[in-house]
Design a protein around this motif. Sequence first.
Motif, PDB file in Angstrom:
ATOM      1  N   PRO A  70     -11.082   9.999  -5.000  1.00 48.92           N
ATOM      2  CA  PRO A  70     -10.585   8.685  -4.544  1.00 48.92           C
ATOM      3  C   PRO A  70      -9.924   8.748  -3.179  1.00 48.92           C
ATOM      4  CG  PRO A  70      -9.946   9.098  -6.823  1.00 48.92           C
ATOM      5  CD  PRO A  70     -10.486  10.388  -6.290  1.00 48.92           C
ATOM      6  N   ALA A  74     -11.064   6.516   0.008  1.00 46.84           N
ATOM      7  CA  ALA A  74     -10.140   5.643   0.730  1.00 46.84           C
ATOM      8  C   ALA A  74     -10.063   6.023   2.201  1.00 46.84           C
ATOM      9  CB  ALA A  74      -8.752   5.708   0.091  1.00 46.84           C
ATOM     10  N   GLN A  99      -5.834  -1.263   5.478  1.00 44.89           N
ATOM     11  CA  GLN A  99      -5.137   0.009   5.271  1.00 44.89           C
ATOM     12  C   GLN A  99      -4.253  -0.041   4.028  1.00 44.89           C
ATOM     13  OE1 GLN A  99      -3.025   0.845   8.922  1.00 44.89           O
ATOM     14  NE2 GLN A  99      -4.859   0.494  10.145  1.00 44.89           N
ATOM     15  N   ALA A 101      -4.719  -1.872   1.405  1.00 41.36           N
ATOM     16  CA  ALA A 101      -5.585  -1.856   0.226  1.00 41.36           C
ATOM     17  C   ALA A 101      -6.023  -0.429  -0.104  1.00 41.36           C
ATOM     18  CB  ALA A 101      -6.795  -2.753   0.468  1.00 41.36           C
ATOM     19  N   ALA A 102      -6.409   0.324   0.922  1.00 40.16           N
ATOM     20  CA  ALA A 102      -6.815   1.710   0.694  1.00 40.16           C
ATOM     21  C   ALA A 102      -5.645   2.545   0.186  1.00 40.16           C
ATOM     22  CB  ALA A 102      -7.366   2.311   1.999  1.00 40.16           C
ATOM     23  N   THR A 104      -3.084   1.440  -1.486  1.00 40.59           N
ATOM     24  CA  THR A 104      -2.763   1.006  -2.848  1.00 40.59           C
ATOM     25  C   THR A 104      -3.632   1.721  -3.867  1.00 40.59           C
ATOM     26  OG1 THR A 104      -2.068  -1.178  -2.045  1.00 40.59           O
ATOM     27  CG2 THR A 104      -2.632  -0.989  -4.381  1.00 40.59           C
ATOM     28  N   VAL A 105      -4.898   1.924  -3.541  1.00 37.59           N
ATOM     29  CA  VAL A 105      -5.798   2.648  -4.450  1.00 37.59           C
ATOM     30  C   VAL A 105      -5.292   4.063  -4.684  1.00 37.59           C
ATOM     31  CG1 VAL A 105      -8.119   3.586  -4.707  1.00 37.59           C
ATOM     32  CG2 VAL A 105      -7.804   1.266  -3.820  1.00 37.59           C
ATOM     33  N   VAL A 106      -4.921   4.742  -3.600  1.00 35.05           N
ATOM     34  CA  VAL A 106      -4.435   6.125  -3.705  1.00 35.05           C
ATOM     35  C   VAL A 106      -3.142   6.173  -4.510  1.00 35.05           C
ATOM     36  CG1 VAL A 106      -3.591   8.112  -2.419  1.00 35.05           C
ATOM     37  CG2 VAL A 106      -5.550   6.819  -1.563  1.00 35.05           C
ATOM     38  N   ALA A 108      -1.908   3.970  -6.671  1.00 35.83           N
ATOM     39  CA  ALA A 108      -2.091   3.582  -8.067  1.00 35.83           C
ATOM     40  C   ALA A 108      -2.609   4.749  -8.901  1.00 35.83           C
ATOM     41  CB  ALA A 108      -3.052   2.399  -8.154  1.00 35.83           C
ATOM     42  N   LEU A 109      -3.528   5.511  -8.341  1.00 41.05           N
ATOM     43  CA  LEU A 109      -4.082   6.653  -9.074  1.00 41.05           C
ATOM     44  C   LEU A 109      -3.103   7.826  -9.127  1.00 41.05           C
ATOM     45  CD1 LEU A 109      -7.744   6.574  -7.721  1.00 41.05           C
ATOM     46  CD2 LEU A 109      -6.920   5.826  -9.950  1.00 41.05           C
ATOM     47  N   VAL A 121       3.107   2.878  -0.315  1.00 39.84           N
ATOM     48  CA  VAL A 121       2.069   2.145   0.419  1.00 39.84           C
ATOM     49  C   VAL A 121       2.553   1.813   1.832  1.00 39.84           C
ATOM     50  CG1 VAL A 121       0.804  -0.046   0.551  1.00 39.84           C
ATOM     51  CG2 VAL A 121       0.914   1.200  -1.608  1.00 39.84           C
ATOM     52  N   THR A 208       0.345  11.992  -2.542  1.00 43.61           N
ATOM     53  CA  THR A 208      -0.298  12.515  -3.752  1.00 43.61           C
ATOM     54  C   THR A 208       0.252  13.884  -4.139  1.00 43.61           C
ATOM     55  OG1 THR A 208      -2.331  11.352  -3.139  1.00 43.61           O
ATOM     56  CG2 THR A 208      -2.513  13.080  -4.805  1.00 43.61           C
TER      57      THR A 208
END
Length: 345
Positions: A70, A74, A99, A101-102, A104-106, A108-109, A121, A208
Amino acid sequence: MLHGLAAATAALVLTAVLAAVIRALMLRSGRGGGDAVPHLGGIAVAVATLGVACAGPLLGVAALGTGVAPLLAAAGAVALLGLVGDLRPLGMRVRLVAQAAAATVVVALAGLSPGAGALAVLWIVFVTNAFQLLDNSDGAMGAVAAVTALGLAVCAIAEGRPGHGLLLSVLAAALTGFLLHNWHPARIHLGDCGSLFTGFLLAASAVTVHTRAPGEQTTAELFALTLVVLTDTVLVLVSRGRAGRPLLRGGGDHIAHRLRKLGLTTQGSAVVLGVASLAATIVGLQIHDGRIAPVAALPLALAVPVAVVVLLRVPVYGPASRRRAPRARAHRSATASVDLAGGRG
């Protein structure tokens, strides 16, 4: 270990070759720009990093690891966003929303709480654009980003995330390969594609990798790892605010420009920024290992305002800029190109 060395070597060589090919194609097509230096070199960094990172699983040599796929997706999306911005102007709102949105994906996971996730974020978006702003002088951003990537790679390996460690090592190697063409006098520049891709990948990887660390330790460590880009951004915002210039308008008022005003060469400025980033990264790694307490980052925090105050004394706008500022604000806001909308530094 052998796979990591092979991946890093492949990324370095591939980036160097791709950058040369892209430069030749752009010059042949007449799209090198007014200064005959193309600005799409970031394609080489993004393609080499993503390609080499994905080659391991495809060849059955090594797995990506949890959460890496992911992150790659992103970062690839942000690279495409930057490429579009290199080819045609993009509004700042569009860039920031994409940016976010990308990021947020990282986030959230990564499993962060809503409050911590929202802060993460914002931090990812800020650091992403801080690296883009730093791409204003030959070799400066590449040197700082390569050092930061290596520092984060060590942190990732120490946290039991070999996939992230390999990815960050590959990014550092790709940036090193690009520096072969971007060292002064630069033959090609990163452009938004490369600078935003690099900034996002570093910031998102940092979040992360540090999801399991205590809050104070994480804050101190991430501050140390991104000290140079944060200082440059603060300096530029304060400087333009005091001069009455549009905050997002490009200009020769970054740290590298001021160091050259003080007598350093372009290469010397890049070396100074790289060494400063290395010193701060070493402090961050010491905090990560628990060898020193997070409070050790306080001297670095104090160094930021001191550096800003000292560098603000270096003239960069010219004697007439302040007198013209009030009358020119409306015109500039309507017509000026901006850093975050595709201008360089």
